[in-house]
Scaffold this motif. Structure first.
Motif, mmCIF file in Angstrom:
data_model
loop_
_atom_site.group_PDB
_atom_site.id
_atom_site.type_symbol
_atom_site.label_atom_id
_atom_site.label_comp_id
_atom_site.label_asym_id
_atom_site.label_seq_id
_atom_site.Cartn_x
_atom_site.Cartn_y
_atom_site.Cartn_z
ATOM 1 N N VAL A 1 44.923 28.412 -11.758
ATOM 2 C CA VAL A 1 44.427 26.890 -11.826
ATOM 3 C C VAL A 1 45.337 26.072 -10.619
ATOM 4 O O VAL A 1 46.417 26.059 -10.629
ATOM 5 N N TYR B 1 49.344 28.245 -13.387
ATOM 6 C CA TYR B 1 49.061 26.550 -12.525
ATOM 7 C C TYR B 1 49.821 27.032 -11.420
ATOM 8 O O TYR B 1 51.220 27.105 -11.252
ATOM 9 N N ILE C 1 49.129 19.553 -19.193
ATOM 10 C CA ILE C 1 48.625 20.893 -19.513
ATOM 11 C C ILE C 1 48.321 21.174 -21.136
ATOM 12 O O ILE C 1 47.228 21.599 -21.205
ATOM 13 N N TYR D 1 50.998 29.472 -21.318
ATOM 14 C CA TYR D 1 50.634 29.038 -19.913
ATOM 15 C C TYR D 1 51.949 29.305 -18.807
ATOM 16 O O TYR D 1 52.914 29.246 -19.481
ATOM 17 N N LYS E 1 45.333 36.317 -8.657
ATOM 18 C CA LYS E 1 44.116 36.823 -9.165
ATOM 19 C C LYS E 1 44.143 38.288 -9.197
ATOM 20 O O LYS E 1 43.394 38.998 -10.277
ATOM 21 N N LEU F 1 46.141 34.985 -18.833
ATOM 22 C CA LEU F 1 46.636 33.523 -18.852
ATOM 23 C C LEU F 1 46.352 32.736 -17.859
ATOM 24 O O LEU F 1 46.027 32.984 -16.619
ATOM 25 N N ARG F 2 46.613 31.332 -18.028
ATOM 26 C CA ARG F 2 46.188 30.357 -16.942
ATOM 27 C C ARG F 2 47.502 30.219 -16.234
ATOM 28 O O ARG F 2 48.544 29.836 -16.838
ATOM 29 N N LEU G 1 44.677 37.365 -13.822
ATOM 30 C CA LEU G 1 45.287 35.969 -14.381
ATOM 31 C C LEU G 1 44.214 34.923 -13.992
ATOM 32 O O LEU G 1 43.699 35.241 -12.854
ATOM 33 N N THR G 2 44.153 33.975 -14.564
ATOM 34 C CA THR G 2 43.312 32.939 -14.112
ATOM 35 C C THR G 2 44.071 31.680 -13.369
ATOM 36 O O THR G 2 44.873 31.180 -13.865
#
Ligand code: ZN
Ligand code: ZN
Length: 276
Positions: free
Chosen positions: A149, A128, A157, A103, A142, A125-126, A146-147
């Motif tokens: 959050v 944050y 987490i 993460y 984006k 990967l996420r 990547l993801t």
């Protein structure tokens, strides 16, 4: 004479073994390791991957990146520094590869904290980020495949690792905290634009625990002597183990904390590994 030859051959062989052992030894983990308890018994490892305070063999640049590895082998990278290359190289020197990272948490939108994100392109990967961070930061995450959050309130987490929800600086900024049972919080901050005391206070309130370690950029370079003295004594009073001011904390703050509260001062820099 044959006896002399065999002794010579043995000496040459021994030398060859010694030299190859030296050359083949792993070059990673050449870090400055500080342990707060037995090495075999630690539950969290915190490593400074990027910082503007230098250490042997690590590239130094303006920015910050800190890696947290939990007892269950989950790895969280907090900020990335400004450079993909330096991030990758310093991670390798600490014995980590990009695929070890599970993460990524970005404290805020400034380049010295998110410029290295590109190393994770298309790894899914996420990542944050603060809910109220700039659209540019979110679009950038984006665009790298990547993801994204978005985080508003304090959020768990994985394991005992939490994002401490955003506070306003400007800009909006979030922090990371690891709740180590029996010890307290290991709080990691990026630039502390909202104020280091506000972030520590929020982390303690949200996670119902005391600060054990505070590490990161405290944004006090150029602050007045009376301001840094006030913040140093407050932090020294509430933090139960050590304070590691790095990145934008300022030399003035580091020296004052070291002189007045030597037992609470931690000498932070790139390549530092703290085991809790
Ligand atoms: Zn900043
Ligand atoms: Zn910064």
């Amino acid at each position: 004479m044959p006896k002399l030859y065999s002794i010579l051959i043995i000496i040459v062989l021994l030398l060859a073994i010694a030299i190859s052992t030296y050359l083949l030894a792993p070059t990673q983990h050449k870090a400055n390791v500080e342990e707060t308890q037995e090495t075999t018994n630690y539950t969290v490892e915190v490593a400074v991957v990027v910082d503007n305070y230098g250490f042997n063999g690590y590239e130094t640049t303006w920015g910050i990146s800190v890696l947290v590895e939990t007892g269950n082998n989950h790895t969280i990278l907090f900020d990335t520094g400004p450079s993909p290359r330096i991030l990758r190289e310093n991670l390798a020197k600490l014995g980590y590869s990009l695929s070890d990272i599970d993460y990524v948490v970005i404290s805020h939108e400034h380049h010295d904290h998110c410029g290295g994100l590109e190393v994770f392109r298309n790894m899914g990967l996420r990542v944050y980020v603060p809910l109220k961070a700039s659209k540019a930061l979110k679009d950038y995450v984006k665009s790298l495949g990547l993801t994204l959050v978005e985080v508003n309130d304090t959020l768990n987490i994985i394991d005992n690792v939490y994002v401490i929800g955003e506070l306003y600086g400007p800009p909006w900024e979030q922090a990371l905290a690891v709740n180590v049972s029996g010890k307290g919080l290991v709080i990691i901050v990026g630039c502390a634009h909202p104020g280091i005391l506000s972030i520590v206070k929020k982390a303690c309130k949200d996670l119902h625990a005391k600060p054990y370690i505070v590490l990161g950029g405290f944004h006090l370079a150029g602050a007045s002597e009376s301001k840094i003295a006030k913040i140093a004594s407050k932090l020294a009073e509430i933090v139960t183990y050590k304070i590691y001011p790095i990145h934008c904390s300022g030399d003035g703050f580091r020296r004052l904390l070291e002189n007045r509260f030597p037992e609470k001062y931690g000498d932070g820099h790139v390549g530092l590994v703290i085991r809790v």
